[in-house]
Design an enzyme around this catalytic site. Structure first.
Site, PDB file in Angstrom:
ATOM      1  N   ASP A  48       0.826  -1.175   0.066  1.00 16.63           N
ATOM      2  CA  ASP A  48      -0.068  -0.027   0.104  1.00 16.63           C
ATOM      3  C   ASP A  48       0.695   1.328  -0.016  1.00 16.63           C
ATOM      4  O   ASP A  48       1.939   1.165   0.552  1.00 16.63           O
ATOM      5  CB  ASP A  48      -0.855   0.026   1.297  1.00 16.63           C
ATOM      6  CG  ASP A  48      -1.910   1.021   1.292  1.00 16.63           C
ATOM      7  OD1 ASP A  48      -2.381   1.367  -0.185  1.00 16.63           O
ATOM      8  OD2 ASP A  48      -2.660   1.471   2.261  1.00 16.63           O
ATOM      9  N   ASN A  54     -10.996  -2.437  -5.235  1.00 17.61           N
ATOM     10  CA  ASN A  54     -10.201  -1.312  -6.076  1.00 17.61           C
ATOM     11  C   ASN A  54     -10.838  -1.164  -7.480  1.00 17.61           C
ATOM     12  O   ASN A  54     -10.731  -0.152  -8.122  1.00 17.61           O
ATOM     13  CB  ASN A  54      -8.840  -2.044  -6.189  1.00 17.61           C
ATOM     14  CG  ASN A  54      -7.852  -1.699  -5.012  1.00 17.61           C
ATOM     15  OD1 ASN A  54      -7.145  -2.602  -4.806  1.00 17.61           O
ATOM     16  ND2 ASN A  54      -8.138  -0.663  -4.272  1.00 17.61           N
TER      17      ASN A  54
HETATM   18  C1  IPE Z   1      -5.602  -2.705  -0.095  1.00 15.35           C
HETATM   19  O1  IPE Z   1      -4.874  -1.342  -0.205  1.00 15.35           O
HETATM   20  C2  IPE Z   1      -5.390  -3.315  -1.555  1.00 15.35           C
HETATM   21  C3  IPE Z   1      -4.085  -3.712  -1.966  1.00 15.35           C
HETATM   22  C4  IPE Z   1      -3.094  -3.268  -1.722  1.00 15.35           C
HETATM   23  C5  IPE Z   1      -4.310  -4.236  -3.236  1.00 15.35           C
HETATM   24  P1  IPE Z   1      -6.099  -0.151  -0.474  1.00 15.35           P
HETATM   25  O2  IPE Z   1      -5.384   0.995  -0.651  1.00 15.35           O
HETATM   26  O3  IPE Z   1      -7.179  -0.460  -1.629  1.00 15.35           O
HETATM   27  O4  IPE Z   1      -6.984  -0.334   0.784  1.00 15.35           O
HETATM   28  P2  IPE Z   1      -7.772   0.771   1.812  1.00 15.35           P
HETATM   29  O5  IPE Z   1      -9.176   0.983   0.765  1.00 15.35           O
HETATM   30  O6  IPE Z   1      -7.227   1.863   1.807  1.00 15.35           O
HETATM   31  O7  IPE Z   1      -8.127   0.103   3.120  1.00 15.35           O
HETATM   32  C1  IPE Z   2      -1.749   0.417  -3.249  1.00 15.36           C
HETATM   33  O1  IPE Z   2      -1.315   1.797  -3.325  1.00 15.36           O
HETATM   34  C2  IPE Z   2      -1.899  -0.427  -4.854  1.00 15.36           C
HETATM   35  C3  IPE Z   2      -3.244  -0.683  -5.068  1.00 15.36           C
HETATM   36  C4  IPE Z   2      -4.279  -0.654  -3.896  1.00 15.36           C
HETATM   37  C5  IPE Z   2      -3.552  -0.985  -6.280  1.00 15.36           C
HETATM   38  P1  IPE Z   2      -2.505   2.655  -3.480  1.00 15.36           P
HETATM   39  O2  IPE Z   2      -2.983   2.864  -4.769  1.00 15.36           O
HETATM   40  O3  IPE Z   2      -3.770   2.373  -2.490  1.00 15.36           O
HETATM   41  O4  IPE Z   2      -1.814   4.023  -2.807  1.00 15.36           O
HETATM   42  P2  IPE Z   2      -2.498   4.907  -1.752  1.00 15.36           P
HETATM   43  O5  IPE Z   2      -2.856   4.115  -0.553  1.00 15.36           O
HETATM   44  O6  IPE Z   2      -3.641   5.821  -2.166  1.00 15.36           O
HETATM   45  O7  IPE Z   2      -1.383   6.001  -1.462  1.00 15.36           O
HETATM   46 MG    MG Z   3      -4.157   2.500  -0.718  1.00 14.99          MG
END
Ligand code: IPE
Ligand code: IPE
Ligand code: MG
Length: 247
Positions: free
Chosen positions: A21, A69
């Protein structure tokens, strides 16, 4: 001194899972678009996979895309799906060089055809590798996985293929998308968020949780080593007392 030197090879986790993340915030901090963060995260994936395989870890699961997502802006979803195709294509060599088998867990039918095809090919091409399995959780969530398993088991019961009295924890675990893969002993989440986000809820029942403020694109080998050293200093009691474990 590297954290690597402090790792006890006898107490290595067999399975490490990572919630990758923080890509978006990493890019935004640099004044760039979120997708730049996703692209930069690929290097972290490569480094982590190589480091894990070299250490002797047998399973590395990476949460790459959740069922939730899909709710992101269409442009970001499309860019992520495209990045996935390019990355799998380019990194198949890394998998061969490191004797790593690729697996995927999730609702793969929801993926665009090109992404699913690239994934299937890489899985097929690496199926004989046996040093480590790299499992991508894609279009995955625990509630999706558990719901699907219940549908499957209900159907088996209706068709008289199973007796409900036979259902035990082992059986339930095997019906899940992670099936026969052993539960992760260690779950890492980057980016400083203290939540699980619908990831491996059944399988992490007794996992050690490790949270780091590092954003995923900054995660390097040393960060994996540090997490493993931290894990190895914990006492895993599984409900028992300290005295029972040490006598
Ligand atoms: C969790 O990250 C999913 C992945 C790392 C693929 P998110 O960024 O989607 O999680 P939330 O929504 O902040 O909990
Ligand atoms: C994790 O990074 C990757 C996916 C969930 C696909 P994020 O895209 O969630 O990045 P933040 O949490 O918004 O910084
Ligand atoms: Mg995230």
């Amino acid at each position: 001194m590297s954290f690597k030197d402090k790792i006890d090879q006898q107490k290595l986790p067999e399975h490490v899972a990572i919630i990758m993340d923080g890509n978006g915030r990493w890019a935004q901090q640099k004044g760039k678009l979120r997708i730049y963060g996703h692209r930069s995260g690929v290097k972290s994936v490569r480094e982590t996979a190589e480091a894990a395989a070299e250490l002797g870890i047998k399973f590395l699961t990476l949460y790459a895309f959740s069922t939730e997502n899909w709710r992101r802006p269409r442009a970001e979803v499309n860019a992520l799906m495209k990045l996935l195709v390019q990355t799998i294509h380019k990194e198949t060599k890394t998998l061969h060089d490191n004797n790593i088998k690729l697996l995927a867990v999730g609702n793969l039918e929801a993926l665009p055809d090109v992404t699913a095809k690239e994934l299937r090919e890489a899985i097929e091409e690496t199926k004989h590798h046996d040093r480590m399995s790299l499992i991508l959780a894609l279009s995955y969530s625990s509630r999706w996985e558990i719901t699907r398993a219940i549908q499957k088991v209900a159907k088996m019961a209706v068709e008289n293929q199973i007796d409900p009295a036979q259902i035990d924890q082992d059986f339930v675990g095997k019906q899940l998308a992670f099936g026969n893969i052993p539960d992760p002993e260690l779950l890492i989440r980057t980016s400083g968020e203290y939540r699980i986000s619908n990831f491996m809820l059944w399988q992490i029942a007794y996992s050690e949780l490790y949270f780091t403020p590092k954003l995923w694109p900054d995660f390097r080998r040393e960060d994996l080593y540090e997490a493993i050293v931290d894990f190895q200093q914990r006492e895993r009691r599984f409900g028992k007392t300290h005295e029972q474990l040490t006598k």
